[in-house]
Motif scaffolding. Structure first.
Motif, PDB file in Angstrom:
ATOM      1  N   ASP A 194       7.622   7.288  11.840  1.00  0.00           N
ATOM      2  CA  ASP A 194       7.221   5.991  11.303  1.00  0.00           C
ATOM      3  C   ASP A 194       8.204   5.417  10.284  1.00  0.00           C
ATOM      4  O   ASP A 194       9.081   6.099   9.761  1.00  0.00           O
ATOM      5  N   SER A 217       3.447  -4.955  15.511  1.00  0.00           N
ATOM      6  CA  SER A 217       2.506  -4.211  14.680  1.00  0.00           C
ATOM      7  C   SER A 217       1.700  -5.186  13.821  1.00  0.00           C
ATOM      8  O   SER A 217       2.179  -6.268  13.471  1.00  0.00           O
ATOM      9  N   GLU A 243      -0.026  -5.490   7.374  1.00  0.00           N
ATOM     10  CA  GLU A 243      -0.768  -4.505   6.579  1.00  0.00           C
ATOM     11  C   GLU A 243      -0.687  -4.886   5.106  1.00  0.00           C
ATOM     12  O   GLU A 243       0.383  -5.150   4.569  1.00  0.00           O
ATOM     13  N   TYR A 296       0.573   5.667  14.374  1.00  0.00           N
ATOM     14  CA  TYR A 296       0.417   4.898  13.134  1.00  0.00           C
ATOM     15  C   TYR A 296      -0.143   3.503  13.407  1.00  0.00           C
ATOM     16  O   TYR A 296      -0.939   2.978  12.620  1.00  0.00           O
ATOM     17  N   GLN A 347       7.365   8.870   6.455  1.00  0.00           N
ATOM     18  CA  GLN A 347       6.298   9.330   5.558  1.00  0.00           C
ATOM     19  C   GLN A 347       6.381  10.807   5.223  1.00  0.00           C
ATOM     20  O   GLN A 347       6.225  11.199   4.066  1.00  0.00           O
ATOM     21  N   CYS A 359      -3.858   7.737   6.004  1.00  0.00           N
ATOM     22  CA  CYS A 359      -2.950   7.785   7.150  1.00  0.00           C
ATOM     23  C   CYS A 359      -1.855   8.822   6.916  1.00  0.00           C
ATOM     24  O   CYS A 359      -0.711   8.470   6.656  1.00  0.00           O
ATOM     25  N   CYS A 406      -4.635  -0.574   5.747  1.00  0.00           N
ATOM     26  CA  CYS A 406      -4.691   0.645   6.561  1.00  0.00           C
ATOM     27  C   CYS A 406      -5.505   1.717   5.857  1.00  0.00           C
ATOM     28  O   CYS A 406      -5.331   1.948   4.660  1.00  0.00           O
ATOM     29  N   TRP A 409       6.265   3.495   7.830  1.00  0.00           N
ATOM     30  CA  TRP A 409       4.913   3.016   7.517  1.00  0.00           C
ATOM     31  C   TRP A 409       4.909   2.142   6.268  1.00  0.00           C
ATOM     32  O   TRP A 409       5.544   2.453   5.261  1.00  0.00           O
ATOM     33  N   SER A 410       4.130   1.092   6.326  1.00  0.00           N
ATOM     34  CA  SER A 410       4.071   0.109   5.250  1.00  0.00           C
ATOM     35  C   SER A 410       3.719   0.734   3.902  1.00  0.00           C
ATOM     36  O   SER A 410       4.482   0.627   2.930  1.00  0.00           O
ATOM     37  N   GLN A 431       2.341  -2.828   9.456  1.00  0.00           N
ATOM     38  CA  GLN A 431       1.968  -1.409   9.406  1.00  0.00           C
ATOM     39  C   GLN A 431       3.177  -0.527   9.743  1.00  0.00           C
ATOM     40  O   GLN A 431       3.511   0.393   9.007  1.00  0.00           O
ATOM     41  N   GLU A 432       3.827  -0.779  10.857  1.00  0.00           N
ATOM     42  CA  GLU A 432       5.141  -0.196  11.165  1.00  0.00           C
ATOM     43  C   GLU A 432       6.141  -1.304  10.853  1.00  0.00           C
ATOM     44  O   GLU A 432       6.285  -2.262  11.608  1.00  0.00           O
TER      45      GLU A 432
END
Length: 353
Positions: free
Chosen positions: A183, A243, A246, A315, A170, A300, A297, A185-186, A236-237
């Motif tokens: 991360d 995880s 998401e 995360y 991110q 973030c 989420c 992250w999604s 999410q991850e």
């Protein structure tokens, strides 16, 4: 139910819960325009015009990291490009010029407005910069805006790319100088994918940037595909099996996959089943009967404190989803509008298939 009806009802529900004006709200406005265009709904398109004409003077604006949000951001630029709002020309030019001179790091990536000396960069900015400048450039016939739209997407993709897994981190410098968040992250990957999706969707065929845009788009598509859950969502991850699933990142990913399928950039046999499974999962798991949403989420940006800041643990454990989380609506609507464009007209028929 018709996919476009679901999309419009998602917007109606969102509008009933909050004033739609933040960046995630503007993304929902953009998705509403695409929903109207998908079946040439003139009444809905008129509604979109009226919504955009409220910006900036009829909206009480919070502080924005990107001033273009004040005039309506992506949807305003898109509607100008398509000829729906010709009166927005001076606004679009002024704010495109502002974005061209925004603060950047040493590589030319736009930074946050706060703590500028730290050169804080984050993939979310790809969503804010690339589509707005792309639509401004196409609408105004100004190559400099198009070039910078491409430049921001490519620079961020290259900066945050994790060679080991093909996904994106991110942010950088939030944890410490020169350090990346840990991360994949999604929604962060969704933001980067969204920028590339808009490039392959709208760059002219003769553009010198097309080949590289398609290369990066396909690369990220290939990296994302293996991580789809059995229920059709992304986590999410993304690569972490334990995880939670998401939904906002899932919506952005599905929008990209659907676009790639429709444009012939992604192999039908490899991606079509995943796209259909994802649309079904999004509808079944993440959209309630009253068009409220689940599994998204909240905000973030490099979560956590001290040694846990920016870690996968932060995360996954600190940013938990909740009902009607506002980032959800735009991505859901984008995915559904693209589903319609791919021939998924009625979700009941999808289930029978």
């Amino acid at each position: 139910m018709n996919t476009l009806t679901i999309s419009e009802n998602l917007y109606n529900h969102y509008e009933s819960t909050a004033e739609i004006k933040h960046y995630y709200g503007l993304l929902a406005n953009y998705a509403l325009v695409l929903t109207a265009e998908a079946n040439q709904n003139k009444e809905l398109l008129t509604r979109c015009k009226n919504i955009m004409r409220k910006f900036p003077n009829q909206i009480e604006h919070p502080n924005y990291n990107f001033p273009s949000y004040k005039i309506g951001g992506i949807p305003k630029a898109y509607m100008f490009m398509k000829g729906y709002l010709p009166e927005a020309e001076s606004e679009i030019r002024d704010y495109a010029d502002e974005m061209m001179t925004a603060v950047r790091d040493d590589k030319g990536i736009v930074t946050t407005l706060f703590d500028q000396e730290k050169k804080l960069i984050w993939i979310d900015a790809a969503m804010a910069t690339t589509p707005f400048l792309l639509f401004a450039g196409l609408g105004l016939k100004e190559e400099k805006y198009i070039d910078e739209a491409v430049n921001q997407a490519f620079l961020m993709y290259e900066e945050f790319f994790d060679e080991k897994i093909g996904l994106l981190h991110q942010c950088k410098n939030f944890v410490g100088e020169g350090l990346y968040s840990q991360d994949h992250w999604s929604r962060g990957n969704g933001w980067g994918y969204f920028a590339l999706t808009e490039l392959v969707k709208h760059l002219p065929k003769q553009s010198p940037h097309r080949k590289k845009a398609e290369k990066y788009f396909i690369q990220l598509s290939n990296a994302l595909l293996p991580h789809q859950s059995k229920r059709g969502l992304w986590r999410q991850e993304i690569p972490l099996e334990y995880s939670y699933e998401e939904s906002s990142g899932t919506g952005l990913i599905l929008y990209g996959l659907g676009t790639g399928l429709r444009l012939g950039l992604l192999e039908f046999e490899a991606y079509n089943n995943a796209f259909h499974k994802g649309i079904r999962g999004l509808n079944d798991i993440c959209i309630n009967e009253d068009f409220s949403t689940e599994q998204s989420c909240p905000g973030c940006l490099c979560p956590g404190e001290e040694e846990e800041k920016g870690t996968v643990k932060a995360y996954v454990t600190l940013k938990l989803p909740y009902k009607d989380e506002p980032h959800s609506f735009g991505p859901f609507m984008l995915a559904l509008a693209e589903a319609y464009q791919n021939g998924i007209i009625d979700l009941n028929r999808l289930y029978k298939g």
